[in-house]
Design a protein around this motif. Structure first.
Motif, PDB file in Angstrom:
ATOM      1  N   PHE A   1      22.792  -8.817  -1.683  1.00  0.00           N
ATOM      2  CA  PHE A   1      22.740  -9.157  -3.098  1.00  0.00           C
ATOM      3  C   PHE A   1      21.316  -9.481  -3.569  1.00  0.00           C
ATOM      4  CE2 PHE A   1      22.775 -12.347  -6.486  1.00  0.00           C
ATOM      5  CZ  PHE A   1      23.513 -11.699  -7.452  1.00  0.00           C
ATOM      6  N   THR A   2      20.639 -10.371  -2.860  1.00  0.00           N
ATOM      7  CA  THR A   2      19.292 -10.781  -3.278  1.00  0.00           C
ATOM      8  C   THR A   2      18.298  -9.644  -3.150  1.00  0.00           C
ATOM      9  OG1 THR A   2      19.709 -13.087  -2.645  1.00  0.00           O
ATOM     10  CG2 THR A   2      17.409 -12.407  -2.853  1.00  0.00           C
ATOM     11  N   ARG A   3      18.351  -8.939  -2.030  1.00  0.00           N
ATOM     12  CA  ARG A   3      17.396  -7.845  -1.801  1.00  0.00           C
ATOM     13  C   ARG A   3      17.556  -6.741  -2.844  1.00  0.00           C
ATOM     14  NH1 ARG A   3      16.307  -6.823   4.587  1.00  0.00           N
ATOM     15  NH2 ARG A   3      16.591  -8.944   5.358  1.00  0.00           N
ATOM     16  N   ASP A   4      18.781  -6.297  -3.033  1.00  0.00           N
ATOM     17  CA  ASP A   4      18.987  -5.179  -3.948  1.00  0.00           C
ATOM     18  C   ASP A   4      18.738  -5.581  -5.397  1.00  0.00           C
ATOM     19  OD1 ASP A   4      19.594  -3.574  -1.817  1.00  0.00           O
ATOM     20  OD2 ASP A   4      21.774  -3.691  -2.079  1.00  0.00           O
ATOM     21  N   GLY A   5      19.072  -6.804  -5.765  1.00  0.00           N
ATOM     22  CA  GLY A   5      18.810  -7.263  -7.119  1.00  0.00           C
ATOM     23  C   GLY A   5      17.317  -7.335  -7.413  1.00  0.00           C
ATOM     24  N   LEU A   6      16.551  -7.846  -6.439  1.00  0.00           N
ATOM     25  CA  LEU A   6      15.111  -7.924  -6.610  1.00  0.00           C
ATOM     26  C   LEU A   6      14.495  -6.536  -6.674  1.00  0.00           C
ATOM     27  CD1 LEU A   6      12.522  -9.586  -6.747  1.00  0.00           C
ATOM     28  CD2 LEU A   6      12.555  -9.746  -4.244  1.00  0.00           C
ATOM     29  N   ALA A   7      14.969  -5.628  -5.841  1.00  0.00           N
ATOM     30  CA  ALA A   7      14.459  -4.249  -5.852  1.00  0.00           C
ATOM     31  C   ALA A   7      14.727  -3.586  -7.196  1.00  0.00           C
ATOM     32  CB  ALA A   7      15.085  -3.439  -4.722  1.00  0.00           C
ATOM     33  N   ALA A   8      15.921  -3.788  -7.748  1.00  0.00           N
ATOM     34  CA  ALA A   8      16.257  -3.195  -9.038  1.00  0.00           C
ATOM     35  C   ALA A   8      15.375  -3.756 -10.151  1.00  0.00           C
ATOM     36  CB  ALA A   8      17.732  -3.442  -9.352  1.00  0.00           C
ATOM     37  N   ASP A   9      15.111  -5.054 -10.117  1.00  0.00           N
ATOM     38  CA  ASP A   9      14.254  -5.666 -11.133  1.00  0.00           C
ATOM     39  C   ASP A   9      12.835  -5.107 -11.062  1.00  0.00           C
ATOM     40  OD1 ASP A   9      16.353  -7.205 -11.991  1.00  0.00           O
ATOM     41  OD2 ASP A   9      15.708  -9.024 -10.938  1.00  0.00           O
ATOM     42  N   LEU A  10      12.302  -5.018  -9.852  1.00  0.00           N
ATOM     43  CA  LEU A  10      10.937  -4.509  -9.697  1.00  0.00           C
ATOM     44  C   LEU A  10      10.838  -3.049 -10.113  1.00  0.00           C
ATOM     45  CD1 LEU A  10       9.869  -6.108  -6.290  1.00  0.00           C
ATOM     46  CD2 LEU A  10       9.212  -6.810  -8.594  1.00  0.00           C
TER      47      LEU A  10
ATOM     48  N   SER B   1       0.831  -1.208   0.000  1.00  0.00           N
ATOM     49  CA  SER B   1       0.000   0.000   0.000  1.00  0.00           C
ATOM     50  C   SER B   1       0.863   1.254   0.000  1.00  0.00           C
ATOM     51  CB  SER B   1      -0.939  -0.002   1.213  1.00  0.00           C
ATOM     52  OG  SER B   1      -1.855  -1.073   1.153  1.00  0.00           O
ATOM     53  N   ASP B   2       1.908   1.249   0.818  1.00  0.00           N
ATOM     54  CA  ASP B   2       2.794   2.421   0.873  1.00  0.00           C
ATOM     55  C   ASP B   2       3.556   2.610  -0.437  1.00  0.00           C
ATOM     56  OD1 ASP B   2       1.943   2.949   3.409  1.00  0.00           O
ATOM     57  OD2 ASP B   2       3.752   2.242   4.421  1.00  0.00           O
ATOM     58  N   LEU B   3       3.963   1.509  -1.064  1.00  0.00           N
ATOM     59  CA  LEU B   3       4.652   1.613  -2.353  1.00  0.00           C
ATOM     60  C   LEU B   3       3.724   2.210  -3.403  1.00  0.00           C
ATOM     61  CD1 LEU B   3       7.162   0.904  -4.130  1.00  0.00           C
ATOM     62  CD2 LEU B   3       6.021  -1.264  -4.618  1.00  0.00           C
ATOM     63  N   ARG B   4       2.503   1.743  -3.438  1.00  0.00           N
ATOM     64  CA  ARG B   4       1.557   2.227  -4.448  1.00  0.00           C
ATOM     65  C   ARG B   4       1.233   3.710  -4.245  1.00  0.00           C
ATOM     66  NH1 ARG B   4      -3.510  -1.481  -4.828  1.00  0.00           N
ATOM     67  NH2 ARG B   4      -3.496  -1.001  -7.046  1.00  0.00           N
ATOM     68  N   ARG B   5       1.321   4.166  -3.004  1.00  0.00           N
ATOM     69  CA  ARG B   5       1.037   5.580  -2.712  1.00  0.00           C
ATOM     70  C   ARG B   5       2.276   6.454  -2.831  1.00  0.00           C
ATOM     71  NH1 ARG B   5      -1.183   4.949   3.099  1.00  0.00           N
ATOM     72  NH2 ARG B   5      -1.300   7.216   3.024  1.00  0.00           N
ATOM     73  N   GLY B   6       3.417   5.843  -3.114  1.00  0.00           N
ATOM     74  CA  GLY B   6       4.644   6.606  -3.273  1.00  0.00           C
ATOM     75  C   GLY B   6       5.310   6.979  -1.969  1.00  0.00           C
ATOM     76  N   LEU B   7       4.938   6.315  -0.864  1.00  0.00           N
ATOM     77  CA  LEU B   7       5.503   6.653   0.446  1.00  0.00           C
ATOM     78  C   LEU B   7       6.837   5.956   0.696  1.00  0.00           C
ATOM     79  CD1 LEU B   7       2.241   6.495   2.611  1.00  0.00           C
ATOM     80  CD2 LEU B   7       3.305   8.497   1.536  1.00  0.00           C
ATOM     81  N   ILE B   8       7.057   4.816   0.058  1.00  0.00           N
ATOM     82  CA  ILE B   8       8.312   4.091   0.192  1.00  0.00           C
ATOM     83  C   ILE B   8       8.742   3.634  -1.198  1.00  0.00           C
ATOM     84  CG2 ILE B   8       7.806   3.287   2.536  1.00  0.00           C
ATOM     85  CD1 ILE B   8       7.138   0.535   1.350  1.00  0.00           C
ATOM     86  N   ASP B   9       9.986   3.171  -1.302  1.00  0.00           N
ATOM     87  CA  ASP B   9      10.452   2.640  -2.580  1.00  0.00           C
ATOM     88  C   ASP B   9      10.549   1.117  -2.508  1.00  0.00           C
ATOM     89  OD1 ASP B   9      12.691   2.105  -1.061  1.00  0.00           O
ATOM     90  OD2 ASP B   9      13.976   3.576  -2.072  1.00  0.00           O
TER      91      ASP B   9
ATOM     92  N   VAL C   1      13.119  -0.861  -2.347  1.00  0.00           N
ATOM     93  CA  VAL C   1      14.073  -1.368  -1.352  1.00  0.00           C
ATOM     94  C   VAL C   1      13.415  -1.449   0.024  1.00  0.00           C
ATOM     95  CG1 VAL C   1      16.236  -0.893  -0.147  1.00  0.00           C
ATOM     96  CG2 VAL C   1      16.097  -0.547  -2.611  1.00  0.00           C
ATOM     97  N   ALA C   2      12.680  -0.423   0.393  1.00  0.00           N
ATOM     98  CA  ALA C   2      12.018  -0.413   1.701  1.00  0.00           C
ATOM     99  C   ALA C   2      10.964  -1.505   1.791  1.00  0.00           C
ATOM    100  CB  ALA C   2      11.395   0.955   1.966  1.00  0.00           C
ATOM    101  N   LEU C   3      10.217  -1.721   0.713  1.00  0.00           N
ATOM    102  CA  LEU C   3       9.211  -2.784   0.706  1.00  0.00           C
ATOM    103  C   LEU C   3       9.862  -4.141   0.902  1.00  0.00           C
ATOM    104  CD1 LEU C   3       6.419  -4.043   0.112  1.00  0.00           C
ATOM    105  CD2 LEU C   3       6.979  -3.891  -2.327  1.00  0.00           C
ATOM    106  N   ILE C   4      10.910  -4.409   0.142  1.00  0.00           N
ATOM    107  CA  ILE C   4      11.578  -5.705   0.235  1.00  0.00           C
ATOM    108  C   ILE C   4      12.212  -5.896   1.609  1.00  0.00           C
ATOM    109  CG2 ILE C   4      13.578  -6.987  -0.661  1.00  0.00           C
ATOM    110  CD1 ILE C   4      12.723  -5.862  -3.451  1.00  0.00           C
TER     111      ILE C   4
END
Length: 209
Positions: free
Chosen positions: A185-194, A85-93, A95-98
């Protein structure tokens, strides 16, 4: 009901309070010793109670474990619901979601418990999947603002993050260390892909002359 407290004094707890304290104790045992350590004897020892007291209130360790699973499922779903919900509203990015979801799986012991139950084909995990289905209904309303994540993309995004968080909570750190990979590695790679996928899916801005 009157039972012995750790101080040696007698303390009165209602059945509901005792159940919640037993779940708190079971959670501590899980985090410290893993799923196999969650026994009625260990929980009773953590609470300084007689083993029979827990048997009276829960019957079997399977019943207590089911309640613990329900609690951890609720915590995971809350993290997913809040983060998406916060990602969709632009409150977090991304990386924060993951981080929010990965941390919940790892720090709560949920990943290890779910993996242990899955290996045994335990039916208690059915509630986890059923509640994920209802989560999509909660999140299906269209988001506004720049961080748009459409309803069509939600199932795939949630599945990818939850699957990765679950795997990371089981073998992520030792596997990454064995391969010489950075801790994130896993967190940042997944964040970059998303992030890249969401940018591609975002409709182009219309520039009015």
């Amino acid at each position: 009901m009157t039972i012995e407290a750790a101080s040696g004094r007698r303390r009165r707890r209602t059945p509901d309070v005792l159940r919640q304290e037993a779940l708190d104790a079971a959670h501590r045992v899980l985090v410290q010793g893993g799923p196999a350590a969650v026994t009625l004897q260990a929980i009773a020892g953590e609470m300084n109670l007689a083993h029979g007291t827990l048997t009276h209130h829960f019957g079997t360790i399977a019943n207590l474990q089911a309640m613990l699973v329900d609690r951890l499922v609720a915590e995971i779903l809350d993290a997913v619901r809040t983060g998406v919900s916060d990602l969709r509203r632009g409150l977090i990015d991304e990386v924060a979601l993951i981080d929010m979801i990965f941390d919940r799986f790892e720090e709560s012991g949920a990943g290890r418990l779910f993996g242990w139950l899955a290996a045994q084909r335990d039916p208690h995990l059915a509630s986890l999947f059923a509640q994920f289905r209802s989560l999509l209904v909660d999140l299906e309303a269209p988001a506004r603002g720049r961080a748009v994540l459409g309803a069509a993309e939600l199932p795939g995004v949630i599945a990818r993050i939850v699957n990765a968080a679950f795997a990371a909570s089981l073998i992520g750190d030792p596997l990454g260390a064995a391969l010489g990979l950075p801790a994130r590695f896993t967190r940042d790679g997944l964040a970059a892909d998303l992030r890249a996928e969401r940018r591609m899916a975002r409709p182009p801005r219309i520039v009015r002359s």
